[in-house]
Design an enzyme around this catalytic site. Structure first.
Site: not given
Lengths: 487, 478
Positions: A78, A155, A179
């Site tokens: 990420k 997210s 997330s």
């Protein structure tokens, strides 16, 4: 060979038995990214040269007989994790030009385990969002509905889309209010948020420091166990990481479930939960009963306060954590400003998107003189009540079970004009962050062709327990095997 | 109207740890800009603070030295404001739960002892430095200082004059150096002070509106700034105005203070507990351990000097004003023996101190070390030389001409004490001054001093004064 349909465990076996090399695997995934990512937009940065070099190094390590289970396995980080010499944007224009000069601890540990980083995945800006629509680098499409324009959740939207789309065997994510788990649920993946303090936060760009936690995004619980093994551990550079031994997670996967007690909070079944998701949850409960586990109704009377509590605590910490992005030392700096104040206002006004600005304003408000006691301090007190709800429940049960989300993936744009509706996406996931507990979402079936998840919440540092529950579920079901059409 | 002055001081003491309070970067002063700032100090994305345990120990040491309470659990908080030399947009400090609270410090002013309350002392990180000259329209930022550990010591508003403020600061300055927690270098900013000053009609029990004058880095500036501020406030009020609560800056050129920012422009710091740092727990056994490392403190040392060396309160106070000076003195006495302690004290506080002052040297850089000074004191004590000759010997020692014995030998300064030798010289002196002898014998006693002077002249000051007195009396009165 369709490498992208293999699990991490399967790839590890193939690499170990010499069926294929890391270089072959890596090239395969780089090709798939090339081929499919224009549809998904799951990567912000792809690092082919670096990946192939790492793959060659991994193959040499293996030839030298020093390989571990992750040696040579490709993966994606990420874009919230700092990666030395590689663009690290956190999904923001603010860091659109930021090349990190150091590796996050989690990145370093995974590198030490031999993984091959393919690139950095898209995400909601500064991890603020539940649909990946707040990214400066454009929204990510859910492989389960590219044409329908389904969001992947957020997210960690880029990470789940990359794994679900077969563009990475696994990815890292971060989870502040859901997330990892919410996007995993919406893309038919297994996502684990470990106990707060289990994985180092050093080098993971802070959103809400007391809630943020890194974790693996994988297809299966077994893969999650393998990856967590490399991510977990005490880090002296993170004062909030906890010095407790890391168990052998894979060794605990096969423990029988007979006599295990699972708590079902009645508050999780209240209004808002869609029928398909409820049916998927009930089917999962039935599987566990068949395994000899007992489902016990528990009460979490303060659960309904999770979302409002979260939306005080998280923005407060975010408003503080994001104060460093001022255009002075790195990141976006406004051009042609004539005063220091203008430099701040314009750099931050231009560099941050609307959702980030909204949360900075909320956070600034709740910490300001005269409001601190009524908001921040009160929220911290409620947070303790929510943690107490869990402690009470865990006197009776071994783990909590419930839905991950209220329903399956929604369409792009559907909730962007209604922040509160968007915030309710995390209604089931937030409590585990507030209490710092490990929680996992696993595939539980499809509703109208769209995946939904079931969530397991464990006692502090009992990742083993929830991984065991998920692995047993996955050994009796094949929800997690289902793949999005075309990927 | 008669006015009473109310002063409270906030002192920033830079702790002399090896590394910064929340990172591993070095703290040494004077390095090239931005060479002692690591990723944590720069506030890069993703970095986290890790507390330096030495900084905590030093703060606890200070707390114990001022008889304060040490918090069993203290908390770091973030103090927010935007400034280019503050990399994170907040300073990590302590707010509601400081590590040290409720201490006292005794000061002496005009022979009176007064107790000043210490409200609190908390740990925090320093900011970097903004440099406004030499960068054209812009400013330069040096983050070497960012993250340097500070203890901020906040006094009660117990101080009533600039003189008391200076006495308090000097005492504090001496104390932190005794404790070896701060190098005390005020020019480099290791010890600096903000002064809160207000005035009120004498006898009033409410406080007037105060101003805060920032960043005073010498005792003289503190005194000047406070006195200027007192006069300014009296002028404002007596001419019908009101004192505005504001932050002021002291101009070292003009000796005046000027407004920097008013309360309305003040930041809302939005303090909240720093979620990156755990509360600091200090146990009783930690405190016992730290107490065992504490040196003898100035007041205790002064009392011991009075007792052990039979010195006056004043002498003991001067000699214990710094730990280095006290150590030097005790080394001298180690060689001379306690019986010569007063003589040794006179030399340390007299010629030695004067020479150090004249060259602006610290005791550590003295050109005459303790052993050498003791050698000189011993030659006075055993009558080898007189105190007067000793001054010349000291000058030679200071100039690097060798130790006392070598100089006495080389310059032939050995005192004449042999009664036969002295007797011959005195006989000559008497013989060559018949007129004076006659007057003396005629009752003019004052002329005794004249004969002493002539005797000293004849011996170039080497005659033992006591022996000269004794022999002269015998001969003149014979």
């Amino acid at each position: 060979m369709s490498f992208h349909t293999l699990t991490v465990a399967g790839l590890a076996d193939g690499l170990a038995s010499g069926q294929f090399s890391s270089r072959e695997l890596t090239q395969y995934f780089l090709d798939r990214i090339e081929q499919h990512d224009s549809a998904l937009n799951s990567y912000i940065t792809v690092t082919p040269e670096q990946a192939l070099a790492a793959a060659d190094a991994a193959d040499q390590t293996r030839a030298a007989g020093d390989a571990g289970p992750l040696t040579g396995v490709p993966m994606a980080h990420k874009d919230i994790f700092c990666t030395k010499g590689v663009l690290t944007t956190c999904g923001s224009k603010m860091l659109g030009n930021f090349v990190a000069p150091y590796d996050a601890t989690v990145v370093r540990q995974l590198a030490a385990a031999g993984v091959v980083m393919l690139g950095k995945t898209n995400m909601d800006e500064f991890a603020m969002g539940s649909s990946n629509e707040t990214s400066y680098f454009g929204p990510v499409k859910n492989p389960w509905g590219v044409d329908a324009g389904l969001v992947p959740g957020g997210s960690s939207g880029g990470s789940v889309a990359a794994v679900a789309g077969g563009l990475a065997p696994f990815a890292t994510g971060t989870d502040t209010g859901g997330s990892i788990r919410q996007p995993a649920a919406l893309t038919n993946l297994t996502g684990l948020k470990p106990t707060y303090g289990r994985c180092s936060r050093y080098g993971m760009i802070a959103f809400a420091s007391s809630l943020d936690q890194a974790g693996p995004i994988t297809r299966t619980a077994e893969d999650a166990a393998i990856v967590l093994q490399a991510m977990a551990g005490f880090d002296p550079a993170d004062s909030t990481s906890v010095d407790v031994p890391v168990p052998d997670y894979r060794a605990g996967l096969d423990a029988p479930l007979a006599g295990r007690k699972l708590g079902l909070p009645k508050e999780f079944l209240a209004e808002g939960l869609d029928d398909g998701t409820r049916a998927a949850l009930e089917a999962a409960l039935e599987i566990y009963r068949q395994q000899g586990a007992e489902i016990v109704e528990v009460s979490m009377p303060n659960m309904h306060l999770s979302v409002p509590t979260y939306y005080v605590v998280a923005p407060a910490e975010a408003s503080s954590n994001l104060a460093r992005y001022d255009g002075v030392r790195y990141g976006h700096r406004a051009e042609g400003v004539e005063s220091l104040e203008a430099l701040y206002k314009r750099s931050r006004g231009e560099g941050f998107g609307r959702e980030v600005q909204r949360r900075i304003m909320v956070g600034t408000y709740v910490l300001s003189a005269g409001y601190y006691d009524a908001y921040y301090l009160k929220a911290q007190q409620v947070r303790q009540l929510i943690a107490d709800d869990f402690s009470r429940a865990f006197e009776e049960v071994d783990a909590i079970i419930g839905p991950t989300t209220q329903g399956p993936a929604f369409a792009l744009g559907e909730k962007t004009d209604d922040p509160v509706a968007m915030y309710l996406n995390d209604i089931y996931t937030i409590a585990a962050n507030l209490a710092g507990l490990p929680a996992l979402s696993m595939p539980a079936g499809l509703v109208d062709g769209k995946p939904v998840g079931v969530q397991l919440i464990g006692k502090a540092f009992d990742e083993t327990g929830i991984l065991n529950l998920a692995h047993q579920f996955q050994s009796l079901t094949d929800h997690h095997v289902a793949r999005a059409e075309g990927f | 109207m008669e006015w009473e002055v109310v002063i409270g001081l906030e002192v920033h003491v830079q702790l002399q740890t090896q590394s910064k309070i929340f990172s591993g970067a070095a703290t040494a002063y004077g390095a090239e800009p931005n060479t002692q700032a690591c990723a944590v100090d720069l506030g890069l994305p993703g970095v986290l603070p890790v507390l330096n345990a030495d900084a905590v120990r030093m703060a606890v040491k200070f707390g114990l030295a001022v008889g304060a309470e040490i918090a069993p659990r203290c908390v770091f908080a973030r103090k927010h404001y935007f400034y280019p030399d503050l990399p994170k947009g907040y300073q990590i400090s302590q707010y509601e739960l400081p590590i040290v609270a409720n201490g006292t410090l005794d000061i002496e002013v005009d022979g009176q002892t007064k107790t000043i309350g210490i409200t609190r002392a908390h740990l925090e990180e320093d900011a970097g430095k903004s440099i406004h000259e030499g960068f054209g329209d812009g400013s330069g930022i040096d983050l070497n200082r960012a993250g340097t550990p500070l203890v901020e010591i906040v006094s009660e508003p117990d101080i009533r004059s600039a003189a008391e403020a200076v006495a308090y600061l000097k005492k504090l300055h001496s104390l932190v150096r005794y404790l070896e927690i701060c190098d005390g270098n005020m020019q480099e900013g290791s010890f600096r002070c903000d002064a809160n000053v207000s005035i009120r009609p004498k006898g009033s029990d409410t406080f007037g509106t105060r101003t805060e004058t920032k960043n005073l880095n010498s005792f003289r500036f503190v005194e000047k700034a406070i006195n200027h501020e007192i006069e300014r406030q009296i002028d404002v009020i007596e001419s019908g105005g009101e004192v505005v609560q504001e932050t002021r800056l002291f101009n070292t050129q003009t000796g005046e203070t000027r407004a920097m920012r008013s309360k309305e422009e003040a930041n809302d710091y939005r303090y909240f507990p720093d979620p990156d740092l755990l509360p600091v727990v200090t146990t009783e056994s930690d405190i016992i351990g730290i107490r065992s490392t504490m040196p003898e403190l100035p007041d205790a040392k002064r009392d011991r000097f009075v007792e052990q060396y039979a010195l006056s309160e004043y002498d003991a106070g001067v000699l214990t004003s710094s730990r280095e000076l006290a150590d030097y003195y005790e080394q001298v006495v180690e060689y001379t023996g306690t019986v010569n302690a007063k003589l040794a004290a006179n030399w340390v506080m007299g010629d030695l101190a004067a020479s150090l002052n004249a060259e602006g040297l610290d005791i550590a850089d003295s050109k005459v070390d303790a052993k050498a000074l003791a050698g000189l004191v011993m030659r006075i004590a055993d009558d080898t030389i007189s105190g007067k000759i000793a001054k010349d010997v000291f000058v030679a020692m200071w100039a690097g001409e060798g130790d006392a014995d070598a100089i006495i030998e080389a310059k032939g300064l050995k005192q004449i004490t042999d009664p036969d030798a002295l007797g011959k010289i005195l006989d000559e002196v008497i013989a060559s001054n018949p007129a004076q002898l006659e007057q003396y014998r005629g009752g003019k006693d004052k002329l005794f001093g004249y004969f002493v002077g002539q005797a000293m002249k004849a011996t170039k000051g080497k005659a033992n004064p006591a022996e000269v007195n004794r022999l002269l009396k015998e001969k003149l009165n014979a």
